[in-house]
Design a protein around this motif. Structure first.
Motif, PDB file in Angstrom:
ATOM      1  N   PHE A  16      35.278  39.016  26.637  1.00 42.27           N
ATOM      2  CA  PHE A  16      35.663  39.191  28.003  1.00 42.27           C
ATOM      3  C   PHE A  16      37.559  39.397  28.245  1.00 42.27           C
ATOM      4  CE2 PHE A  16      31.488  39.019  29.527  1.00 42.27           C
ATOM      5  CZ  PHE A  16      31.443  40.270  30.384  1.00 42.27           C
ATOM      6  N   GLU A  17      37.964  38.840  27.200  1.00 42.40           N
ATOM      7  CA  GLU A  17      38.799  38.374  27.695  1.00 42.40           C
ATOM      8  C   GLU A  17      40.430  39.749  27.986  1.00 42.40           C
ATOM      9  OE1 GLU A  17      41.926  35.727  24.136  1.00 42.40           O
ATOM     10  OE2 GLU A  17      40.715  38.160  22.960  1.00 42.40           O
ATOM     11  N   GLY A  18      40.942  38.830  28.900  1.00 48.13           N
ATOM     12  CA  GLY A  18      41.921  39.882  29.569  1.00 48.13           C
ATOM     13  C   GLY A  18      41.092  41.424  30.336  1.00 48.13           C
ATOM     14  N   VAL A  19      39.665  40.758  30.800  1.00 43.16           N
ATOM     15  CA  VAL A  19      38.899  41.837  32.175  1.00 43.16           C
ATOM     16  C   VAL A  19      39.805  41.096  33.627  1.00 43.16           C
ATOM     17  CG1 VAL A  19      37.131  41.912  32.520  1.00 43.16           C
ATOM     18  CG2 VAL A  19      37.164  41.883  30.314  1.00 43.16           C
ATOM     19  N   ALA A  20      39.503  39.878  32.988  1.00 47.05           N
ATOM     20  CA  ALA A  20      40.395  39.590  34.586  1.00 47.05           C
ATOM     21  C   ALA A  20      41.729  39.888  35.456  1.00 47.05           C
ATOM     22  CB  ALA A  20      40.180  38.424  35.066  1.00 47.05           C
ATOM     23  N   GLU A  21      42.666  40.141  34.395  1.00 43.57           N
ATOM     24  CA  GLU A  21      44.125  40.773  33.802  1.00 43.57           C
ATOM     25  C   GLU A  21      43.927  42.348  34.811  1.00 43.57           C
ATOM     26  OE1 GLU A  21      43.227  38.739  31.581  1.00 43.57           O
ATOM     27  OE2 GLU A  21      44.756  36.638  32.562  1.00 43.57           O
ATOM     28  N   ARG A  22      43.031  42.678  34.039  1.00 38.42           N
ATOM     29  CA  ARG A  22      43.143  44.292  34.187  1.00 38.42           C
ATOM     30  C   ARG A  22      42.403  44.695  34.948  1.00 38.42           C
ATOM     31  NH1 ARG A  22      40.936  43.931  29.000  1.00 38.42           N
ATOM     32  NH2 ARG A  22      39.277  44.481  29.443  1.00 38.42           N
ATOM     33  N   LEU A  23      41.567  44.110  36.107  1.00 35.33           N
ATOM     34  CA  LEU A  23      40.786  43.821  37.223  1.00 35.33           C
ATOM     35  C   LEU A  23      41.713  43.390  38.288  1.00 35.33           C
ATOM     36  CD1 LEU A  23      37.578  43.363  36.310  1.00 35.33           C
ATOM     37  CD2 LEU A  23      38.137  45.440  37.377  1.00 35.33           C
ATOM     38  N   LYS A  24      42.572  42.564  38.231  1.00 34.20           N
ATOM     39  CA  LYS A  24      43.567  42.202  39.243  1.00 34.20           C
ATOM     40  C   LYS A  24      43.013  40.862  39.708  1.00 34.20           C
ATOM     41  CE  LYS A  24      46.940  45.371  39.070  1.00 34.20           C
ATOM     42  NZ  LYS A  24      47.532  47.246  39.800  1.00 34.20           N
ATOM     43  N   LEU A  25      41.993  39.885  39.318  1.00 40.13           N
ATOM     44  CA  LEU A  25      41.374  39.005  39.911  1.00 40.13           C
ATOM     45  C   LEU A  25      42.370  37.626  39.686  1.00 40.13           C
ATOM     46  CD1 LEU A  25      37.327  40.041  38.306  1.00 40.13           C
ATOM     47  CD2 LEU A  25      38.207  40.283  40.325  1.00 40.13           C
ATOM     48  N   LYS A  26      42.456  37.170  40.982  1.00 45.27           N
ATOM     49  CA  LYS A  26      43.493  35.524  40.937  1.00 45.27           C
ATOM     50  C   LYS A  26      43.202  34.362  40.849  1.00 45.27           C
ATOM     51  CE  LYS A  26      47.317  38.606  42.309  1.00 45.27           C
ATOM     52  NZ  LYS A  26      47.581  39.452  42.371  1.00 45.27           N
ATOM     53  N   GLY A  27      41.496  34.848  41.381  1.00 41.53           N
ATOM     54  CA  GLY A  27      40.982  33.424  41.198  1.00 41.53           C
ATOM     55  C   GLY A  27      39.430  33.282  41.568  1.00 41.53           C
ATOM     56  N   ASP A  28      39.002  32.700  42.299  1.00 40.05           N
ATOM     57  CA  ASP A  28      37.398  32.361  42.346  1.00 40.05           C
ATOM     58  C   ASP A  28      36.640  33.619  43.647  1.00 40.05           C
ATOM     59  OD1 ASP A  28      36.757  30.656  40.326  1.00 40.05           O
ATOM     60  OD2 ASP A  28      36.905  29.154  41.425  1.00 40.05           O
ATOM     61  N   GLU A  29      37.335  33.628  44.898  1.00 42.78           N
ATOM     62  CA  GLU A  29      37.527  34.670  45.819  1.00 42.78           C
ATOM     63  C   GLU A  29      37.550  35.793  45.483  1.00 42.78           C
ATOM     64  OE1 GLU A  29      39.426  33.887  49.124  1.00 42.78           O
ATOM     65  OE2 GLU A  29      39.631  31.955  49.104  1.00 42.78           O
TER      66      GLU A  29
END
Length: 82
Positions: free
Chosen positions: A57-70
């Motif tokens: 899952f490394e880098g997935v948050a950045e690719r999906l533009k997820l910036k926080g818990d919300e």
């Protein structure tokens, strides 16, 4: 260095120092991995599974533009209620 003796049924007792180093508890699964040189390493299977999941899952948050818990919770809700 720690040694363990193999019983007739193929069982070993993992030395306390090794159990502590690997954070092994009663019922945990122990992972044995053979490297390219033929040496075996021992590890905590749960720790290895978590490491592999984190790597996948490394880098997935950045690719999906997820910036926080919300943002993560919104994504979970979208997937869950589709």
């Amino acid at each position: 260095m720690n040694l363990a003796k193999l019983s007739k049924s193929g069982q070993i007792t993992v030395p306390l120092e090794v159990r502590r180093a690997l954070n092994l508890k009663t019922g945990d699964k122990v992972l044995f991995v053979k490297n390219r040189e033929g040496q075996m390493t021992i590890g905590n299977a749960s720790d290895q599974a978590i490491y592999e999941a984190q790597t996948a899952f490394e880098g997935v948050a950045e690719r999906l533009k997820l910036k926080g818990d919300e943002d993560v919770q919104k994504l979970v809700d979208e997937v869950r209620y589709e």
